[in-house]
Motif scaffolding. Structure first.
Motif, PDB file in Angstrom:
ATOM      1  N   VAL A  70       1.326  -1.262  -0.592  1.00  0.00           N
ATOM      2  CA  VAL A  70       0.283   0.220   0.001  1.00  0.00           C
ATOM      3  C   VAL A  70       0.974   1.182  -0.372  1.00  0.00           C
ATOM      4  O   VAL A  70       0.807   2.220  -0.538  1.00  0.00           O
ATOM      5  CB  VAL A  70      -0.912   0.044   1.148  1.00  0.00           C
ATOM      6  CG1 VAL A  70      -1.218   1.282   1.394  1.00  0.00           C
ATOM      7  CG2 VAL A  70      -2.235  -0.938   1.238  1.00  0.00           C
ATOM      8  N   ALA A  71       1.838   1.220   1.208  1.00  0.00           N
ATOM      9  CA  ALA A  71       2.384   2.274   1.104  1.00  0.00           C
ATOM     10  C   ALA A  71       3.340   2.713  -0.358  1.00  0.00           C
ATOM     11  O   ALA A  71       4.184   4.046  -1.223  1.00  0.00           O
ATOM     12  CB  ALA A  71       3.882   2.807   1.593  1.00  0.00           C
ATOM     13  N   ILE A  72       3.493   1.499  -1.047  1.00  0.00           N
ATOM     14  CA  ILE A  72       4.239   1.348  -2.663  1.00  0.00           C
ATOM     15  C   ILE A  72       3.416   2.103  -3.692  1.00  0.00           C
ATOM     16  O   ILE A  72       3.806   3.055  -4.147  1.00  0.00           O
ATOM     17  CB  ILE A  72       4.545   0.089  -2.794  1.00  0.00           C
ATOM     18  CG1 ILE A  72       6.662  -0.113  -2.018  1.00  0.00           C
ATOM     19  CG2 ILE A  72       5.364   0.443  -4.549  1.00  0.00           C
ATOM     20  CD1 ILE A  72       6.456  -1.824  -2.022  1.00  0.00           C
ATOM     21  N   TRP A  73       2.235   1.952  -3.424  1.00  0.00           N
ATOM     22  CA  TRP A  73       1.032   1.852  -4.281  1.00  0.00           C
ATOM     23  C   TRP A  73       1.085   3.397  -4.547  1.00  0.00           C
ATOM     24  O   TRP A  73       0.822   4.227  -4.453  1.00  0.00           O
ATOM     25  CB  TRP A  73       0.046   1.871  -3.978  1.00  0.00           C
ATOM     26  CG  TRP A  73      -1.395   2.159  -5.530  1.00  0.00           C
ATOM     27  CD1 TRP A  73      -1.505   1.001  -5.896  1.00  0.00           C
ATOM     28  CD2 TRP A  73      -1.850   2.854  -4.919  1.00  0.00           C
ATOM     29  NE1 TRP A  73      -2.638   1.523  -6.804  1.00  0.00           N
ATOM     30  CE2 TRP A  73      -2.990   2.547  -6.381  1.00  0.00           C
ATOM     31  CE3 TRP A  73      -2.400   2.904  -4.251  1.00  0.00           C
ATOM     32  CZ2 TRP A  73      -4.215   3.486  -6.155  1.00  0.00           C
ATOM     33  CZ3 TRP A  73      -3.987   4.704  -4.039  1.00  0.00           C
ATOM     34  CH2 TRP A  73      -4.918   4.330  -5.438  1.00  0.00           C
ATOM     35  N   LEU A  74       0.523   3.785  -2.769  1.00  0.00           N
ATOM     36  CA  LEU A  74       0.582   5.121  -2.474  1.00  0.00           C
ATOM     37  C   LEU A  74       1.827   6.758  -2.757  1.00  0.00           C
ATOM     38  O   LEU A  74       1.204   7.658  -3.535  1.00  0.00           O
ATOM     39  CB  LEU A  74       0.320   5.701  -1.531  1.00  0.00           C
ATOM     40  CG  LEU A  74      -0.813   5.011  -0.547  1.00  0.00           C
ATOM     41  CD1 LEU A  74      -0.622   5.334   1.050  1.00  0.00           C
ATOM     42  CD2 LEU A  74      -2.068   6.146  -0.594  1.00  0.00           C
ATOM     43  N   ALA A  75       3.199   6.128  -3.110  1.00  0.00           N
ATOM     44  CA  ALA A  75       4.085   6.232  -3.269  1.00  0.00           C
ATOM     45  C   ALA A  75       3.723   7.119  -4.762  1.00  0.00           C
ATOM     46  O   ALA A  75       4.007   7.910  -5.417  1.00  0.00           O
ATOM     47  CB  ALA A  75       5.311   6.047  -3.290  1.00  0.00           C
ATOM     48  N   ALA A  76       3.319   6.095  -5.437  1.00  0.00           N
ATOM     49  CA  ALA A  76       3.065   5.911  -7.141  1.00  0.00           C
ATOM     50  C   ALA A  76       2.400   6.791  -7.239  1.00  0.00           C
ATOM     51  O   ALA A  76       2.305   7.177  -8.337  1.00  0.00           O
ATOM     52  CB  ALA A  76       3.343   4.605  -7.716  1.00  0.00           C
ATOM     53  N   LYS A  77       1.034   6.660  -6.414  1.00  0.00           N
ATOM     54  CA  LYS A  77      -0.257   7.399  -6.926  1.00  0.00           C
ATOM     55  C   LYS A  77       0.262   9.383  -6.746  1.00  0.00           C
ATOM     56  O   LYS A  77      -0.225   9.947  -7.688  1.00  0.00           O
ATOM     57  CB  LYS A  77      -1.380   7.051  -6.240  1.00  0.00           C
ATOM     58  CG  LYS A  77      -1.944   7.535  -6.194  1.00  0.00           C
ATOM     59  CD  LYS A  77      -3.246   7.420  -7.587  1.00  0.00           C
ATOM     60  CE  LYS A  77      -4.641   9.025  -7.219  1.00  0.00           C
ATOM     61  NZ  LYS A  77      -4.816   8.345  -8.795  1.00  0.00           N
ATOM     62  N   LEU A  78       0.589   9.140  -5.503  1.00  0.00           N
ATOM     63  CA  LEU A  78       1.218  10.632  -5.020  1.00  0.00           C
ATOM     64  C   LEU A  78       2.258  11.339  -5.719  1.00  0.00           C
ATOM     65  O   LEU A  78       2.937  12.383  -5.337  1.00  0.00           O
ATOM     66  CB  LEU A  78       1.128  10.813  -3.651  1.00  0.00           C
ATOM     67  CG  LEU A  78      -0.629  10.485  -3.436  1.00  0.00           C
ATOM     68  CD1 LEU A  78      -0.747  10.308  -1.638  1.00  0.00           C
ATOM     69  CD2 LEU A  78      -1.567  11.666  -3.642  1.00  0.00           C
ATOM     70  N   LYS A  79       3.063  10.245  -6.233  1.00  0.00           N
ATOM     71  CA  LYS A  79       4.421  10.662  -6.953  1.00  0.00           C
ATOM     72  C   LYS A  79       5.254  11.960  -5.776  1.00  0.00           C
ATOM     73  O   LYS A  79       5.494  12.454  -6.428  1.00  0.00           O
ATOM     74  CB  LYS A  79       4.284  11.840  -8.250  1.00  0.00           C
ATOM     75  CG  LYS A  79       3.322  11.398  -9.004  1.00  0.00           C
ATOM     76  CD  LYS A  79       3.303  11.778 -10.183  1.00  0.00           C
ATOM     77  CE  LYS A  79       2.135  11.559 -11.244  1.00  0.00           C
ATOM     78  NZ  LYS A  79       1.309  13.027 -12.328  1.00  0.00           N
ATOM     79  N   TYR A  80       5.653  10.556  -5.060  1.00  0.00           N
ATOM     80  CA  TYR A  80       7.013  11.019  -4.260  1.00  0.00           C
ATOM     81  C   TYR A  80       7.546  10.018  -3.698  1.00  0.00           C
ATOM     82  O   TYR A  80       7.862   8.743  -4.507  1.00  0.00           O
ATOM     83  CB  TYR A  80       6.435  11.500  -2.886  1.00  0.00           C
ATOM     84  CG  TYR A  80       5.482  10.537  -1.835  1.00  0.00           C
ATOM     85  CD1 TYR A  80       6.596   9.589  -1.021  1.00  0.00           C
ATOM     86  CD2 TYR A  80       3.716  10.972  -2.333  1.00  0.00           C
ATOM     87  CE1 TYR A  80       5.640   8.776  -0.657  1.00  0.00           C
ATOM     88  CE2 TYR A  80       3.170  10.046  -1.112  1.00  0.00           C
ATOM     89  CZ  TYR A  80       3.936   8.971  -0.035  1.00  0.00           C
ATOM     90  OH  TYR A  80       3.253   7.615   0.212  1.00  0.00           O
ATOM     91  N   THR A  81       8.828   9.947  -3.365  1.00  0.00           N
ATOM     92  CA  THR A  81       9.612   9.156  -3.736  1.00  0.00           C
ATOM     93  C   THR A  81       9.448   8.690  -1.500  1.00  0.00           C
ATOM     94  O   THR A  81       9.058   8.914  -0.721  1.00  0.00           O
ATOM     95  CB  THR A  81      11.269   9.215  -3.555  1.00  0.00           C
ATOM     96  OG1 THR A  81      11.707  10.607  -2.612  1.00  0.00           O
ATOM     97  CG2 THR A  81      11.954   9.652  -5.198  1.00  0.00           C
ATOM     98  N   TYR A  82       9.923   7.403  -0.977  1.00  0.00           N
ATOM     99  CA  TYR A  82       9.393   7.331  -0.127  1.00  0.00           C
ATOM    100  C   TYR A  82      11.312   6.244   0.430  1.00  0.00           C
ATOM    101  O   TYR A  82      11.736   5.690  -0.492  1.00  0.00           O
ATOM    102  CB  TYR A  82       8.351   5.915  -0.097  1.00  0.00           C
ATOM    103  CG  TYR A  82       8.455   4.895  -0.710  1.00  0.00           C
ATOM    104  CD1 TYR A  82       9.115   3.490   0.109  1.00  0.00           C
ATOM    105  CD2 TYR A  82       8.675   4.914  -2.014  1.00  0.00           C
ATOM    106  CE1 TYR A  82       9.102   2.457  -1.098  1.00  0.00           C
ATOM    107  CE2 TYR A  82       8.611   3.949  -2.969  1.00  0.00           C
ATOM    108  CZ  TYR A  82       8.971   2.399  -2.120  1.00  0.00           C
ATOM    109  OH  TYR A  82       9.038   1.247  -2.907  1.00  0.00           O
ATOM    110  N   SER A  83      10.903   5.830   1.592  1.00  0.00           N
ATOM    111  CA  SER A  83      12.220   4.974   1.672  1.00  0.00           C
ATOM    112  C   SER A  83      11.417   4.254   3.423  1.00  0.00           C
ATOM    113  O   SER A  83      11.169   4.930   4.428  1.00  0.00           O
ATOM    114  CB  SER A  83      13.760   5.020   2.396  1.00  0.00           C
ATOM    115  OG  SER A  83      13.517   6.749   3.547  1.00  0.00           O
TER     116      SER A  83
END
Length: 485
Positions: A70-83
C-alpha cells in the motif's frame, strides 16, 4: 449610500465564499498530485499477517507485506519518493510494538508516517493525525487451542451422575439386606416348604446346616455373600441361579431383574457411545467461556485496542479477563513475537482480529500438519476500522485519505492480504470447519479406550491376592494357636 456600501460588501463576501467552495470541490475531485520533490520516511513494524519485519546484522532488516505494498502504491500515486525505517527495538522493549511506533512517529522528525493500519482510540486521535478513509476492516475473534479428546480412564463412571451411583449403591445394599432377611426368616418359618422339611439342610446356600438351627456368624456371611453375588451377577448380565425357590424371594428377585435391566441397558448404551464416538472437551467460543476456563489462560497485548479495553475495564467480563491476566504479568505482552511464542504452547487464548486468527491457525497447521488451534465465534465487539496514522497536523494526511479511497475501490487491499500474502494455507480449511458429531469411528477400539476396564481388573486382582494372603495368614495363625495333640 450606506445601504449601497453594505450591499457591495455582502456581494464581495458571497463571491469569496463561492470561490472557496469551488476550490474545495475541485481539490476534492482531483487526486493527481505531483510531489516529486518530496521524500517520505515510513516506519515499518512487524504486524502479522499484514507485515513481516525481520532484523539482520548491523541494523539491516528484511520486510514484506500488504501494508508495504500500500505504501508503495501511494508513493506511485502521489508521485513522491519513499524509504522504510526500522522501528527502534529499545522502544519496543519499553512500550510494546504499537506504542513504540506511536512514540517514534511523534518524536522523531525524520519519520512521516507508519506503514500499516491501526484501530482508532481517543488517545490515538488526540496524539496523531489519521486518514479519513480506512485501510482495512475486520472483526474480532479469539485464537484458542483445541483441548483434545476427553480422557477415557474413568469412562465406566461417566454414564451416571454421582447421585445416581449413590442411589444404585444404596439400592444394592437394600436388596441384599432384604434377601438376607428373608433367608434368615425362612430358616425358622419355612411355611412355603413341603411337609417333612423340619430336618432339611440349607444346601442351596452351601451352609450344609439344618434350617431350624440358630444362625451362626458363618451362616450369615454365607447368606450375604451369595445374595451379593446374585445381585451383582444380574447387574452385569452374567446371570445366576436363584438363591431360593420361595415365591416371595422370586417376586423380589423379579422386580430387581426388571430394574437392573433398565440400569444396565442405559449404562451399556452410554459406555458404548463413549468408546466409539470421539468426544472432545468443551471448546472456548466466547469471552465468557474464556473467563470461566481453568485450563486456558488469557493472553493480552497491552498496546492493542482490545487489550487496552480489557485491561482498563471496571466491570463485566472484560474486568474478569483483565484480572486473570494481571495475576500472571507474563501474560501481558507488547511484542508480536512473544505472542506467537506463547500461543504455540497451547495454553493461552488471544483476542485479536479475525485475519490474524486465521493466519496463526493456518501457520500452525502448516508446521504440525494437524489442527492444534481454532478460532472462536465473532466476539460481541463493533467491527474494527483501521486507519493510517501521520504526525499531528500533517499537511499530507488529506491527500493520502483521498488516495486510499481509490485504492479501496480497486480491491487491491483485499487482494494483497488474501491472495498475495494469504493468511491461510492449503488443506488448512479443515481447521475452520465446525466439527460435527460423528455416529461412530471406523477405527478399531484402542487400548486407551479400555484403560478403565483393565484398571478395574487390576484393582480386583490386587484385592483378591490381598484377601488370599490375609486368609492364609489367618489359617496359619489358627493352626499355631491350636493345642498340639
Amino acid at each position: 449610500m450606506q445601504f449601497a456600501s453594505i450591499v457591495n460588501t455582502m456581494q464581495k463576501r458571497s463571491i469569496k465564499i463561492v470561490l472557496a467552495i469551488l476550490i474545495m470541490a475541485v481539490d476534492g475531485l482531483s487526486t493527481d498530485y505531483d510531489w516529486s520533490s518530496k521524500h517520505f520516511n515510513y516506519l515499518v513494524v512487524h504486524n502479522p499477517p499484514f507485515d513481516y519485519v525481520f532484523r539482520g546484522p548491523n541494523g539491516t532488516f528484511t520486510s514484506y507485506g500488504s501494508s508495504l505494498n500500500v505504501a508503495i502504491w501511494l508513493a506511485a500515486k502521489l508521485k513522491y519518493t519513499y524509504s522504510f525505517v526500522l522501528i527502534n527495538q529499545t522502544l519496543i522493549d519499553k512500550y510494546g510494538t504499537h506504542e513504540a511506533a506511536f512514540h517514534q512517529l511523534i518524536n522523531d522528525k525524520d519519520v512521516d508516517g507508519i506503514a500499516t493500519n491501526f484501530y482508532l482510540t481517543l488517545t490515538r486521535m488526540q496524539r496523531m493525525d489519521y486518514t479519513t478513509h480506512h485501510g482495512w476492516v475486520d472483526g474480532f475473534r479469539l485464537v484458542v487451542p483445541r483441548l483434545g479428546e476427553q480422557s477415557r480412564l474413568f469412562a465406566f463412571i461417566g454414564p451416571f451422575e454421582p447421585t445416581v451411583w449413590l442411589l444404585v449403591f444404596i439400592t444394592v445394599l437394600v436388596v441384599v439386606a432384604v434377601m438376607t432377611l428373608f433367608a434368615m426368616i425362612y430358616r425358622h418359618h419355612p411355611w412355603n416348604e413341603p411337609e417333612g422339611a423340619e430336618n432339611k439342610t440349607d444346601t442351596e446356600n452351601g451352609t450344609g446346616t439344618n434350617m431350624r438351627e440358630p444362625v451362626s456368624r458363618n451362616v450369615l456371611f454365607n447368606y450375604l455373600g451369595s445374595h451379593t453375588i446374585y445381585v451383582v451377577n444380574i447387574m452385569t448380565n452374567q446371570g445366576s441361579r436363584e438363591a431360593s425357590s420361595l415365591y416371595s424371594f422370586r417376586i423380589l428377585a423379579g422386580f430387581w431383574v426388571l430394574g437392573a435391566m433398565v440400569l444396565v441397558n442405559s449404562y451399556t448404551g452410554i459406555v458404548i457411545s463413549s468408546l466409539t464416538t470421539t468426544k472432545t472437551k468443551s471448546s472456548i467460543d466466547s469471552l465468557e467461556d474464556l473467563a470461566a476456563s481453568t485450563e486456558t489462560q488469557v493472553l493480552l497485548r497491552h498496546d492493542t485496542s482490545i487489550g487496552e479495553q480489557i485491561l482498563q475495564a471496571t466491570s463485566g467480563v472484560f474486568k474478569v479477563l483483565g484480572d486473570k491476566a494481571r495475576l500472571n504479568p507474563g501474560n501481558i505482552v507488547g511484542d508480536p513475537f512473544k505472542v506467537t511464542e506463547k500461543l504455540e504452547t497451547g495454553r493461552y487464548a488471544f483476542p485479536f482480529i479475525k485475519t490474524f486468527a486465521m493466519s496463526f491457525v493456518s501457520s500452525q497447521f502448516q508446521k504440525d500438519q494437524r489442527c492444534r488451534f481454532k478460532i472462536s465465534k465473532p466476539l460481541p465487539l463493533s467491527t474494527g476500522y483501521f486507519f493510517w496514522l501521520f504526525k499531528k497536523n500533517s499537511s499530507y494526511t488529506n491527500a493520502h485519505s483521498k488516495a486510499l479511497v481509490e485504492l479501496w475501490e480497486t480491491g487491491l487491499a483485499y487482494f494483497w492480504v488474501y491472495k498475495l500474502f494469504s493468511p491461510t494455507v492449503s488443506r488448512a480449511d479443515q481447521c475452520f470447519v465446525e466439527s460435527t458429531r460423528k455416529v461412530s469411528r471406523r477405527a478399531p477400539i484402542q487400548l486407551s479406550d479400555l484403560t478403565s476396564a483393565f484398571l478395574i481388573l487390576g484393582i480386583g486382582t490386587g484385592l483378591a491376592v490381598l484377601s488370599f494372603l490375609t486368609e492364609l495368614l489367618y489359617s496359619r495363625f489358627r493352626l499355631y494357636k491350636l493345642p498340639s495333640a
